[in-house]
Motif scaffolding. Structure first.
Motif, mmCIF file in Angstrom:
data_model
loop_
_atom_site.group_PDB
_atom_site.id
_atom_site.type_symbol
_atom_site.label_atom_id
_atom_site.label_comp_id
_atom_site.label_asym_id
_atom_site.label_seq_id
_atom_site.Cartn_x
_atom_site.Cartn_y
_atom_site.Cartn_z
ATOM 1 N N CYS A 212 38.534 -60.316 31.708
ATOM 2 C CA CYS A 212 37.762 -59.141 32.104
ATOM 3 C C CYS A 212 38.073 -57.977 31.170
ATOM 4 N N VAL A 213 37.028 -57.237 30.796
ATOM 5 C CA VAL A 213 37.160 -55.990 30.050
ATOM 6 C C VAL A 213 36.234 -54.962 30.687
ATOM 7 N N LYS A 214 36.469 -53.708 30.378
ATOM 8 C CA LYS A 214 35.653 -52.626 30.913
ATOM 9 C C LYS A 214 35.138 -51.784 29.758
ATOM 10 N N THR A 215 33.839 -51.549 29.744
ATOM 11 C CA THR A 215 33.229 -50.681 28.749
ATOM 12 C C THR A 215 33.037 -49.295 29.353
ATOM 13 N N ASN A 216 33.271 -48.288 28.535
ATOM 14 C CA ASN A 216 33.168 -46.914 29.013
ATOM 15 C C ASN A 216 32.610 -46.041 27.904
ATOM 16 N N PHE A 217 32.291 -44.816 28.238
ATOM 17 C CA PHE A 217 31.775 -43.875 27.243
ATOM 18 C C PHE A 217 32.261 -42.479 27.576
ATOM 19 N N ASN A 218 32.757 -41.797 26.550
ATOM 20 C CA ASN A 218 33.099 -40.381 26.695
ATOM 21 C C ASN A 218 32.768 -39.678 25.395
ATOM 22 N N TYR A 219 32.663 -38.368 25.471
ATOM 23 C CA TYR A 219 32.189 -37.603 24.325
ATOM 24 C C TYR A 219 33.249 -37.448 23.245
ATOM 25 N N SER A 220 34.501 -37.692 23.541
ATOM 26 C CA SER A 220 35.553 -37.566 22.531
ATOM 27 C C SER A 220 35.749 -38.846 21.731
ATOM 28 N N GLU A 221 35.622 -40.003 22.385
ATOM 29 C CA GLU A 221 35.851 -41.288 21.712
ATOM 30 C C GLU A 221 34.588 -42.118 21.565
ATOM 31 N N GLY A 222 33.528 -41.765 22.252
ATOM 32 C CA GLY A 222 32.318 -42.576 22.200
ATOM 33 C C GLY A 222 32.448 -43.781 23.107
ATOM 34 N N ALA A 223 31.851 -44.888 22.701
ATOM 35 C CA ALA A 223 31.930 -46.126 23.465
ATOM 36 C C ALA A 223 33.312 -46.746 23.293
ATOM 37 N N THR A 224 33.923 -47.173 24.391
ATOM 38 C CA THR A 224 35.264 -47.753 24.361
ATOM 39 C C THR A 224 35.276 -49.074 25.127
ATOM 40 N N VAL A 225 36.220 -49.933 24.770
ATOM 41 C CA VAL A 225 36.451 -51.199 25.454
ATOM 42 C C VAL A 225 37.893 -51.212 25.922
ATOM 43 N N GLU A 226 38.117 -51.447 27.209
ATOM 44 C CA GLU A 226 39.457 -51.427 27.788
ATOM 45 C C GLU A 226 39.775 -52.785 28.404
ATOM 46 N N TYR A 227 41.035 -53.193 28.250
ATOM 47 C CA TYR A 227 41.486 -54.447 28.864
ATOM 48 C C TYR A 227 41.707 -54.242 30.357
ATOM 49 N N VAL A 228 41.309 -55.240 31.138
ATOM 50 C CA VAL A 228 41.488 -55.208 32.584
ATOM 51 C C VAL A 228 42.261 -56.458 32.998
ATOM 52 N N ASP A 229 43.330 -56.265 33.755
ATOM 53 C CA ASP A 229 44.123 -57.382 34.250
ATOM 54 C C ASP A 229 43.357 -58.069 35.385
ATOM 55 N N PRO A 230 43.002 -59.361 35.239
ATOM 56 C CA PRO A 230 42.242 -60.037 36.305
ATOM 57 C C PRO A 230 42.970 -60.068 37.645
ATOM 58 N N ALA A 231 44.299 -59.936 37.651
ATOM 59 C CA ALA A 231 45.035 -59.938 38.912
ATOM 60 C C ALA A 231 44.751 -58.695 39.739
ATOM 61 N N ASN A 232 44.232 -57.650 39.114
ATOM 62 C CA ASN A 232 43.950 -56.406 39.821
ATOM 63 C C ASN A 232 42.470 -56.221 40.123
ATOM 64 N N VAL A 233 41.644 -57.219 39.868
ATOM 65 C CA VAL A 233 40.191 -57.084 40.007
ATOM 66 C C VAL A 233 39.753 -57.550 41.392
ATOM 67 N N VAL A 234 38.832 -56.803 41.984
ATOM 68 C CA VAL A 234 38.193 -57.188 43.242
ATOM 69 C C VAL A 234 36.691 -57.220 43.001
ATOM 70 N N TYR A 235 35.991 -58.155 43.655
ATOM 71 C CA TYR A 235 34.559 -58.305 43.436
ATOM 72 C C TYR A 235 33.942 -59.024 44.616
ATOM 73 N N SER A 236 32.643 -58.902 44.736
ATOM 74 C CA SER A 236 31.925 -59.584 45.803
ATOM 75 C C SER A 236 31.828 -61.079 45.490
ATOM 76 N N TYR A 237 31.567 -61.864 46.538
ATOM 77 C CA TYR A 237 31.492 -63.316 46.352
ATOM 78 C C TYR A 237 30.360 -63.659 45.391
ATOM 79 N N CYS A 238 30.632 -64.563 44.477
ATOM 80 C CA CYS A 238 29.605 -64.991 43.523
ATOM 81 C C CYS A 238 29.855 -66.444 43.160
ATOM 82 N N GLU A 239 28.833 -67.074 42.613
ATOM 83 C CA GLU A 239 28.926 -68.461 42.172
ATOM 84 C C GLU A 239 28.639 -68.606 40.688
ATOM 85 N N SER A 240 28.184 -67.558 40.044
ATOM 86 C CA SER A 240 27.906 -67.604 38.616
ATOM 87 C C SER A 240 29.195 -67.396 37.837
#
Length: 447
Positions: A212-240
């Motif tokens: 998992c990664v997270k994309t973000n945008f701010n006016y100082s750095e522009g578009a950014t990509v951040e690492y996300v630890d899958p152990a800390n991720v929560v999400y709705s049920y999915c099959e895809s």
């Protein structure tokens, strides 16, 4: 069979004004917290962390040895065993081979202009090469006889065949705008530390089966990509396996109070004190990241996908022209004015961003995302800020390479311990002589 839990998410059929209210965002945050951290699902988040922690220990060759002691002990007694219990590092070697193999699949960014000007320029250049190819013999003769260069391009750039022409257009021809775009993307990825993030994601895919990664945008750095630890991720049920059918996703971060004040400057000193005193960690069994630091709190950052109504008032002017005026979703044409006014509406997916302090009702953020990613082919669809993938997921269950080979690692470790046990019992036969006893033997002659 697990007991089903009813989670009360707020209705998505309410008006856009109600969805923007903090009360609606608090209901969404409470529903997510109820599904992962409280009630009958209190162990869902902690079980995920515990399972991923176990897989990561196997991948490092540091798994728990208690199961091996239970296998070899006699009624829990290990006093007769003198063994080296250190795990044999089998899995780390395979993990390194797989991760390095995926990381070595290098790629280069190629940009191709798709606008009409760029396409016309590429077409004209290709046609000029074709003319030089067709008139090559005549142009060479004119060069030799009259010293006149009739080629439109440099002689070394003229292909010899149709296949070489196609390769030349793919590999050698570049417009200035395409080169600038490639350099801009390379600079953006280097600024985001993309290579290190990519390797961490590949390691997670091998060990945990999810990245998992997270994309973000701010006016100082522009578009950014951040690492996300899958152990800390929560999400709705999915099959895809690419999580295309989720409607919410978030991550839990443990941050200090000073970082909280920096991210949310609207918080007052009394707000920070209340958060510090009332914030709690998720209840349940002990986690490997548990620390008793009251200066750190857990914050749930989440995305919630819903839809909004784009409403326009279509007004007919006196000269017969039509004019579109943006309105909110509560607009309705006035009675008796149907001939002059009409209502146009379309439903478009949108993403709301939120943040809440776990264990409290303190909603730190709730607003519609300002920079939403959409497909060029389907503008009504929206993408989350989180890019997540679990290639071997089936019915919500995630499988990884390490999870499939842990049983073999346990078998090899037990075999290693059994060999030590057998070798310790293989003591060679011999004769033991007691020197003091020999000195006391009576030989019958007084000595």
């Amino acid at each position: 069979m697990t007991e089903s839990v009813h989670i009360n998410f707020p209705s998505q059929t309410v008006s856009d004004m109600e969805k923007m209210s903090p009360e609606y965002g608090l209901k969404v945050a409470r529903a997510i917290e109820a599904e992962w951290f409280s009630g009958n699902n209190a162990g869902k988040y902690l079980d995920t962390q515990s399972n991923f922690h176990r897989l990561r220990l196997y991948a490092r060759g540091e798994q728990s040895i208690q199961k091996y002691k239970d296998e070899l002990s006699i009624n829990g007694d290990l006093s007769y065993l003198n063994l080296d219990w250190k795990p044999v590092p089998i899995i780390p070697k395979f993990v390194d081979i797989v991760v390095n193999g995926m990381d070595n699949r290098m790629f280069h960014i190629k940009a191709y202009s798709q606008d009409q000007y760029g396409v016309d320029k590429r077409t004209k250049y290709m046609e000029s090469l074709q003319r030089d190819m067709q008139n090559k013999a005549f142009n060479n003769q004119a060069q030799q006889m009259f010293n006149i260069n009739l080629n439109e391009n440099a002689p070394q750039d003229i292909p010899e065949s149709k296949e070489e022409l196609e390769l030349h257009m793919q590999l050698n021809y570049k417009q200035a705008v395409e080169i600038a775009e490639e350099q801009a993307l390379d600079t953006l990825l280097k600024g985001c530390n993309y290579d290190n993030i990519k390797r961490r994601v590949l390691y997670d895919l091998t060990v945990l089966g999810i990245g998992c990664v997270k994309t973000n945008f701010n006016y100082s750095e522009g578009a950014t990509v951040e690492y996300v630890d899958p152990a800390n991720v929560v999400y709705s049920y999915c099959e895809s396996p690419y999580f295309e059918d989720i409607y919410y996703i978030g991550e839990v971060k443990t941050i200090p109070i000073n970082e909280l004040a920096r991210q949310f400057p609207d918080l007052t000193e009394s707000d920070l004190k209340d958060i510090q005193s009332s914030a709690k960690r998720p209840s349940g069994r002990y986690t490997y990241k548990e620390v008793n630091d009251r200066n750190k709190i857990q914050v749930l950052y989440f995305n919630y996908k819903t839809y909004k109504n784009d409403v326009y008032k279509l007004k007919t002017t006196a000269v017969g022209l039509e004019k579109l005026i943006p309105k909110d979703d509560g607009f309705n044409p006035p009675p008796g004015m149907a001939m002059d006014y009409s209502r146009l509406i379309r439903k478009v997916e949108c993403v709301y961003e939120g943040a809440i302090v776990l264990g409290t009702d303190k909603l730190l953020q709730w607003n519609m995302a300002e920079n939403m990613m959409r497909d060029k082919s389907d503008f009504n669809k929206v993408k989350m800020n989180y890019a997540i993938c679990a290639p071997r997921m089936y019915n919500g269950k995630i499988e990884s390479l390490v999870s499939r080979i842990t049983s073999f690692a346990d078998m090899i470790q037990l075999t290693h311990l059994k060999l030590q046990q057998v070798m310790s019992r293989m003591v060679p036969d011999g004769v033991y002589l007691d020197a003091d006893g020999l000195a006391e033997i009576d030989l019958g002659n007084g000595t």
